[in-house]
Design a protein around this motif. Structure first.
Motif, PDB file in Angstrom:
ATOM      1  N   LEU A 272       0.809  -1.221   0.000  1.00 13.83           N
ATOM      2  CA  LEU A 272       0.000   0.000   0.000  1.00 13.83           C
ATOM      3  C   LEU A 272       0.842   1.270   0.000  1.00 13.83           C
ATOM      4  N   PHE A 273       1.939   1.274   0.773  1.00  9.75           N
ATOM      5  CA  PHE A 273       2.656   2.531   0.994  1.00  9.75           C
ATOM      6  C   PHE A 273       4.053   2.608   0.388  1.00  9.75           C
ATOM      7  N   ASP A 274       4.757   1.496   0.310  1.00  9.62           N
ATOM      8  CA  ASP A 274       6.171   1.555  -0.052  1.00  9.62           C
ATOM      9  C   ASP A 274       6.454   1.280  -1.519  1.00  9.62           C
TER      10      ASP A 274
ATOM     11  N   GLU B 224       4.670   3.731  -7.688  1.00  7.13           N
ATOM     12  CA  GLU B 224       3.556   3.616  -8.631  1.00  7.13           C
ATOM     13  C   GLU B 224       3.926   2.763  -9.843  1.00  7.13           C
ATOM     14  N   HIS B 225       5.093   2.986 -10.409  1.00 12.48           N
ATOM     15  CA  HIS B 225       5.492   2.240 -11.602  1.00 12.48           C
ATOM     16  C   HIS B 225       5.859   0.781 -11.288  1.00 12.48           C
ATOM     17  N   GLU B 226       6.091   0.451 -10.016  1.00 16.39           N
ATOM     18  CA  GLU B 226       6.415  -0.920  -9.619  1.00 16.39           C
ATOM     19  C   GLU B 226       5.169  -1.723  -9.241  1.00 16.39           C
ATOM     20  N   PHE B 227       4.068  -1.032  -8.989  1.00 17.74           N
ATOM     21  CA  PHE B 227       2.846  -1.704  -8.543  1.00 17.74           C
ATOM     22  C   PHE B 227       2.253  -2.502  -9.701  1.00 17.74           C
ATOM     23  N   ASP B 228       2.167  -3.805  -9.534  1.00 18.81           N
ATOM     24  CA  ASP B 228       1.598  -4.709 -10.532  1.00 18.81           C
ATOM     25  C   ASP B 228       0.100  -4.810 -10.253  1.00 18.81           C
ATOM     26  N   THR B 229      -0.683  -4.127 -11.064  1.00 16.90           N
ATOM     27  CA  THR B 229      -2.113  -4.020 -10.762  1.00 16.90           C
ATOM     28  C   THR B 229      -2.800  -5.376 -10.663  1.00 16.90           C
ATOM     29  N   ARG B 230      -2.395  -6.331 -11.441  1.00 21.88           N
ATOM     30  CA  ARG B 230      -3.054  -7.638 -11.392  1.00 21.88           C
ATOM     31  C   ARG B 230      -2.614  -8.439 -10.159  1.00 21.88           C
ATOM     32  N   ASN B 231      -1.319  -8.676 -10.022  1.00 22.94           N
ATOM     33  CA  ASN B 231      -0.830  -9.527  -8.935  1.00 22.94           C
ATOM     34  C   ASN B 231      -0.911  -8.855  -7.565  1.00 22.94           C
ATOM     35  N   ASP B 232      -0.496  -7.593  -7.498  1.00 23.10           N
ATOM     36  CA  ASP B 232      -0.516  -6.903  -6.205  1.00 23.10           C
ATOM     37  C   ASP B 232      -1.941  -6.663  -5.724  1.00 23.10           C
ATOM     38  N   ARG B 233      -2.831  -6.344  -6.651  1.00 20.67           N
ATOM     39  CA  ARG B 233      -4.231  -6.163  -6.266  1.00 20.67           C
ATOM     40  C   ARG B 233      -4.827  -7.481  -5.790  1.00 20.67           C
ATOM     41  N   ALA B 234      -4.419  -8.601  -6.398  1.00 22.23           N
ATOM     42  CA  ALA B 234      -4.883  -9.924  -5.961  1.00 22.23           C
ATOM     43  C   ALA B 234      -4.366 -10.237  -4.554  1.00 22.23           C
ATOM     44  N   THR B 235      -3.131  -9.825  -4.254  1.00 25.39           N
ATOM     45  CA  THR B 235      -2.572 -10.029  -2.912  1.00 25.39           C
ATOM     46  C   THR B 235      -3.344  -9.204  -1.886  1.00 25.39           C
ATOM     47  N   LEU B 236      -3.760  -8.010  -2.277  1.00 28.77           N
ATOM     48  CA  LEU B 236      -4.496  -7.123  -1.370  1.00 28.77           C
ATOM     49  C   LEU B 236      -5.975  -7.510  -1.220  1.00 28.77           C
TER      50      LEU B 236
ATOM     51  N   LYS C  77      -8.994  -6.116   1.369  1.00 30.52           N
ATOM     52  CA  LYS C  77      -9.620  -4.943   0.754  1.00 30.52           C
ATOM     53  C   LYS C  77     -10.700  -4.313   1.642  1.00 30.52           C
ATOM     54  N   LYS C  78     -11.637  -5.116   2.100  1.00 27.55           N
ATOM     55  CA  LYS C  78     -12.731  -4.565   2.916  1.00 27.55           C
ATOM     56  C   LYS C  78     -12.205  -3.935   4.195  1.00 27.55           C
ATOM     57  N   GLU C  79     -11.296  -4.628   4.843  1.00 29.27           N
ATOM     58  CA  GLU C  79     -10.747  -4.127   6.101  1.00 29.27           C
ATOM     59  C   GLU C  79      -9.990  -2.807   5.903  1.00 29.27           C
ATOM     60  N   VAL C  80      -9.189  -2.748   4.856  1.00 31.48           N
ATOM     61  CA  VAL C  80      -8.421  -1.527   4.579  1.00 31.48           C
ATOM     62  C   VAL C  80      -9.358  -0.404   4.147  1.00 31.48           C
TER      63      VAL C  80
ATOM     64  N   LEU D 214      -4.474   5.077  -2.524  1.00 30.64           N
ATOM     65  CA  LEU D 214      -4.745   3.786  -1.880  1.00 30.64           C
ATOM     66  C   LEU D 214      -6.055   3.180  -2.379  1.00 30.64           C
ATOM     67  N   TYR D 215      -7.085   4.013  -2.541  1.00 32.16           N
ATOM     68  CA  TYR D 215      -8.339   3.509  -3.096  1.00 32.16           C
ATOM     69  C   TYR D 215      -8.105   2.952  -4.500  1.00 32.16           C
ATOM     70  N   GLU D 216      -7.263   3.623  -5.267  1.00 29.87           N
ATOM     71  CA  GLU D 216      -6.965   3.163  -6.626  1.00 29.87           C
ATOM     72  C   GLU D 216      -6.225   1.827  -6.613  1.00 29.87           C
ATOM     73  N   ARG D 217      -5.336   1.635  -5.658  1.00 33.91           N
ATOM     74  CA  ARG D 217      -4.629   0.357  -5.561  1.00 33.91           C
ATOM     75  C   ARG D 217      -5.560  -0.770  -5.146  1.00 33.91           C
ATOM     76  N   LEU D 218      -6.573  -0.445  -4.361  1.00 37.15           N
ATOM     77  CA  LEU D 218      -7.489  -1.473  -3.870  1.00 37.15           C
ATOM     78  C   LEU D 218      -8.607  -1.799  -4.850  1.00 37.15           C
ATOM     79  N   GLU D 219      -9.043  -0.825  -5.605  1.00 37.17           N
ATOM     80  CA  GLU D 219     -10.218  -0.973  -6.464  1.00 37.17           C
ATOM     81  C   GLU D 219      -9.848  -0.669  -7.916  1.00 37.17           C
ATOM     82  N   ALA D 220     -10.125  -1.612  -8.798  1.00 40.27           N
ATOM     83  CA  ALA D 220      -9.774  -1.432 -10.210  1.00 40.27           C
ATOM     84  C   ALA D 220     -10.575  -0.297 -10.845  1.00 40.27           C
TER      85      ALA D 220
END
Length: 180
Positions: free
Chosen positions: A58-60, A63-75, A79-82, A112-118
């Motif tokens: 979420l924080f570290d 942006e360019h390293e965040f893998d929207t498919r895999n990292d979002r799946a890990t999160l 998701k609901k809790e965050v 953070l909302y963008e990382r959690l929600e497509a």
């Protein structure tokens, strides 16, 4: 900040410095926002053994390293809790000045909302954050007005214009009198 930089008549010194009001560099504001929000979310995840990994995603992660498919799946399991944690946040800047901290918090929460929600609407999300999460106070009335103006402008940036609509597609802005 320059709008708040009037001079005292007696000494010619800036009244802003005489009152103890100083510019806070963006890096410091970003750090304060990130660490405040990290602590808030960590409190919700306190019993989870993967807490550090989740907070890292979420924080570290840049942006360019965040893998929207895999990292979002890990999160996804968190998701609901965050999101509940983000929705429940009440951030108050007791010396808001020109609104750097509230606007920094707005941008961080939006990311953070963008990382959690497509799929999310930046306009509606910003409006929700400003209405429910951000507060600011200052002894200088002009500083409060500047903070309100920055909040309104941040909402307008993402509003889509519809030239066929009577009001040009821009909905009325929220009343920020009790927010700042």
């Amino acid at each position: 900040e320059n709008l708040l930089a009037e001079q005292t008549e007696d000494t010619g010194a800036q009244a802003r410095k005489a009152k103890g009001a100083f510019y806070t560099p963006r890096e410091i504001v970003d750090y304060m926002c990130r660490e405040s929000l990290r602590a808030h979310i960590a409190e919700r995840l306190h019993n989870d053994e993967r807490k550090d990994k989740i907070l890292g995603l979420l924080f570290d992660k840049k942006e360019h390293e965040f893998d929207t498919r895999n990292d979002r799946a890990t999160l996804a399991p968190y998701k609901k809790e965050v999101m509940d944690s983000l929705d429940s946040l009440k951030a108050l800047d007791p010396a808001c000045g020109s609104g750097a901290f509230p606007m920094g918090m707005l941008q961080l929460m939006l990311g953070l909302y963008e990382r959690l929600e497509a799929r999310f609407d930046p306009y509606k999300t910003k409006l929700q954050i400003i209405k429910n999460n951000l507060y600011g106070v200052d002894i200088e009335p002009m500083a409060v007005e500047i903070s309100r103006l920055r909040a309104w402008l941040s909402i307008l940036v993402d509003e889509e214009l519809n030239p066929k609509a009577k009001n040009m597609g821009i909905e009325p802005l929220p009343n920020l009198d009790f927010k700042f």
